[in-house]
Design a protein around this motif. Sequence first.
Motif, mmCIF file in Angstrom:
data_model
loop_
_atom_site.group_PDB
_atom_site.id
_atom_site.type_symbol
_atom_site.label_atom_id
_atom_site.label_comp_id
_atom_site.label_asym_id
_atom_site.label_seq_id
_atom_site.Cartn_x
_atom_site.Cartn_y
_atom_site.Cartn_z
ATOM 1 N N GLY A 1 0.790 -1.222 0.000
ATOM 2 C CA GLY A 1 0.000 0.000 0.000
ATOM 3 C C GLY A 1 0.823 1.273 0.000
ATOM 4 N N THR A 2 1.939 1.269 0.716
ATOM 5 C CA THR A 2 2.804 2.450 0.791
ATOM 6 C C THR A 2 4.199 2.068 0.325
ATOM 7 O OG1 THR A 2 1.534 3.282 2.661
ATOM 8 C CG2 THR A 2 3.695 4.255 2.302
ATOM 9 N N GLN A 3 4.689 2.766 -0.667
ATOM 10 C CA GLN A 3 5.951 2.438 -1.323
ATOM 11 C C GLN A 3 7.108 2.322 -0.351
ATOM 12 O OE1 GLN A 3 6.861 4.935 -4.627
ATOM 13 N NE2 GLN A 3 8.837 4.028 -5.000
ATOM 14 N N GLY A 4 7.960 1.347 -0.619
ATOM 15 C CA GLY A 4 9.175 1.139 0.161
ATOM 16 C C GLY A 4 9.823 -0.163 -0.244
ATOM 17 N N ASN A 5 10.805 -0.571 0.532
ATOM 18 C CA ASN A 5 11.478 -1.843 0.295
ATOM 19 C C ASN A 5 10.738 -2.931 1.047
ATOM 20 O OD1 ASN A 5 13.369 -0.268 -0.998
ATOM 21 N ND2 ASN A 5 14.825 -0.310 0.684
ATOM 22 N N ILE A 6 10.783 -4.150 0.523
ATOM 23 C CA ILE A 6 10.170 -5.280 1.213
ATOM 24 C C ILE A 6 11.086 -6.492 1.106
ATOM 25 C CG2 ILE A 6 8.734 -5.882 -0.778
ATOM 26 C CD1 ILE A 6 6.635 -6.802 1.362
ATOM 27 N N ALA A 7 11.424 -7.043 2.265
ATOM 28 C CA ALA A 7 12.270 -8.233 2.342
ATOM 29 C C ALA A 7 11.369 -9.417 2.654
ATOM 30 C CB ALA A 7 13.325 -8.055 3.427
ATOM 31 N N VAL A 8 11.439 -10.450 1.811
ATOM 32 C CA VAL A 8 10.568 -11.610 1.965
ATOM 33 C C VAL A 8 11.381 -12.893 2.002
ATOM 34 C CG1 VAL A 8 8.617 -10.497 0.806
ATOM 35 C CG2 VAL A 8 10.172 -11.911 -0.519
ATOM 36 N N GLU A 9 10.795 -13.895 2.648
ATOM 37 C CA GLU A 9 11.329 -15.248 2.599
ATOM 38 C C GLU A 9 10.381 -16.085 1.766
ATOM 39 O OE1 GLU A 9 11.833 -19.085 5.526
ATOM 40 O OE2 GLU A 9 12.178 -17.091 6.385
ATOM 41 N N GLY A 10 10.932 -16.771 0.789
ATOM 42 C CA GLY A 10 10.118 -17.608 -0.082
ATOM 43 C C GLY A 10 9.911 -18.991 0.493
ATOM 44 N N PRO A 11 9.069 -19.802 -0.159
ATOM 45 C CA PRO A 11 8.772 -21.136 0.341
ATOM 46 C C PRO A 11 9.988 -22.057 0.387
ATOM 47 C CG PRO A 11 7.772 -20.794 -1.819
ATOM 48 C CD PRO A 11 8.337 -19.481 -1.374
ATOM 49 N N ASP A 12 11.019 -21.738 -0.392
ATOM 50 C CA ASP A 12 12.234 -22.559 -0.380
ATOM 51 C C ASP A 12 13.266 -22.059 0.626
ATOM 52 O OD1 ASP A 12 13.054 -20.257 -1.643
ATOM 53 O OD2 ASP A 12 13.790 -21.245 -3.453
ATOM 54 N N GLY B 1 2.016 -1.341 -4.878
ATOM 55 C CA GLY B 1 1.049 -2.078 -5.681
ATOM 56 C C GLY B 1 1.265 -3.574 -5.571
ATOM 57 N N LEU B 2 0.950 -4.298 -6.634
ATOM 58 C CA LEU B 2 0.982 -5.757 -6.631
ATOM 59 C C LEU B 2 2.396 -6.284 -6.852
ATOM 60 C CD1 LEU B 2 -0.792 -8.303 -6.472
ATOM 61 C CD2 LEU B 2 -0.942 -8.206 -8.966
ATOM 62 N N LEU B 3 2.835 -7.157 -5.963
ATOM 63 C CA LEU B 3 4.129 -7.822 -6.092
ATOM 64 C C LEU B 3 3.847 -9.310 -6.279
ATOM 65 C CD1 LEU B 3 7.237 -7.730 -6.006
ATOM 66 C CD2 LEU B 3 7.069 -7.965 -3.515
ATOM 67 N N ASN B 4 4.126 -9.824 -7.467
ATOM 68 C CA ASN B 4 3.853 -11.226 -7.801
ATOM 69 C C ASN B 4 4.963 -12.115 -7.273
ATOM 70 O OD1 ASN B 4 1.442 -10.831 -9.243
ATOM 71 N ND2 ASN B 4 2.604 -10.127 -11.011
ATOM 72 N N VAL B 5 4.857 -12.496 -6.011
ATOM 73 C CA VAL B 5 5.871 -13.335 -5.388
ATOM 74 C C VAL B 5 5.212 -14.190 -4.312
ATOM 75 C CG1 VAL B 5 6.510 -11.562 -3.705
ATOM 76 C CG2 VAL B 5 8.154 -13.311 -4.303
ATOM 77 N N GLN B 6 5.644 -15.428 -4.202
ATOM 78 C CA GLN B 6 5.185 -16.279 -3.115
ATOM 79 C C GLN B 6 6.029 -15.957 -1.893
ATOM 80 O OE1 GLN B 6 5.705 -20.189 -4.784
ATOM 81 N NE2 GLN B 6 3.549 -20.297 -5.347
ATOM 82 N N ALA B 7 5.388 -15.844 -0.730
ATOM 83 C CA ALA B 7 6.124 -15.488 0.479
ATOM 84 C C ALA B 7 5.560 -16.220 1.690
ATOM 85 C CB ALA B 7 6.055 -13.984 0.718
ATOM 86 N N VAL B 8 6.472 -16.656 2.562
ATOM 87 C CA VAL B 8 6.056 -17.272 3.822
ATOM 88 C C VAL B 8 6.330 -16.354 5.006
ATOM 89 C CG1 VAL B 8 6.271 -19.638 2.996
ATOM 90 C CG2 VAL B 8 8.232 -18.539 4.071
ATOM 91 N N ARG B 9 7.174 -15.323 4.816
ATOM 92 C CA ARG B 9 7.467 -14.335 5.857
ATOM 93 C C ARG B 9 7.801 -12.987 5.226
ATOM 94 N NH1 ARG B 9 8.436 -17.449 10.420
ATOM 95 N NH2 ARG B 9 9.360 -19.448 9.939
ATOM 96 N N ILE B 10 7.432 -11.916 5.947
ATOM 97 C CA ILE B 10 7.915 -10.572 5.640
ATOM 98 C C ILE B 10 8.938 -10.269 6.716
ATOM 99 C CG2 ILE B 10 7.305 -8.156 5.290
ATOM 100 C CD1 ILE B 10 5.877 -10.117 3.372
#
Length: 79
Positions: A34-45, A56-65
């Motif tokens: 919703g509000t622009q910035g950096n986002i660190a994610v952990e994927g399913p692997d 906006g929309l980030l097309n990524v699978q994530a198990v943690r932010i």
Amino acid sequence: MTTKQTSQYTATGGHAVSADNSLIEPMARALWIGTQGNIAVEGPDGTTVTYTNVVGLLNVQAVRILSTGTTATGIVAMH
């Protein structure tokens, strides 16, 4: 990290998440930022990736932010 286009899937719901390293259940198929910035994610692997200047929309699978590296807010996990 494995990413998949959300056009192959149908999102059936979502919920707000915060950057606190908590497990996202069920796993997010995509994230709405919703509000622009950096986002660190952990994927399913288990790999981690930091996306910069996202809104906006980030097309990524994530198990943690992850709290370290995330400055974006208004994050919604889409299932």
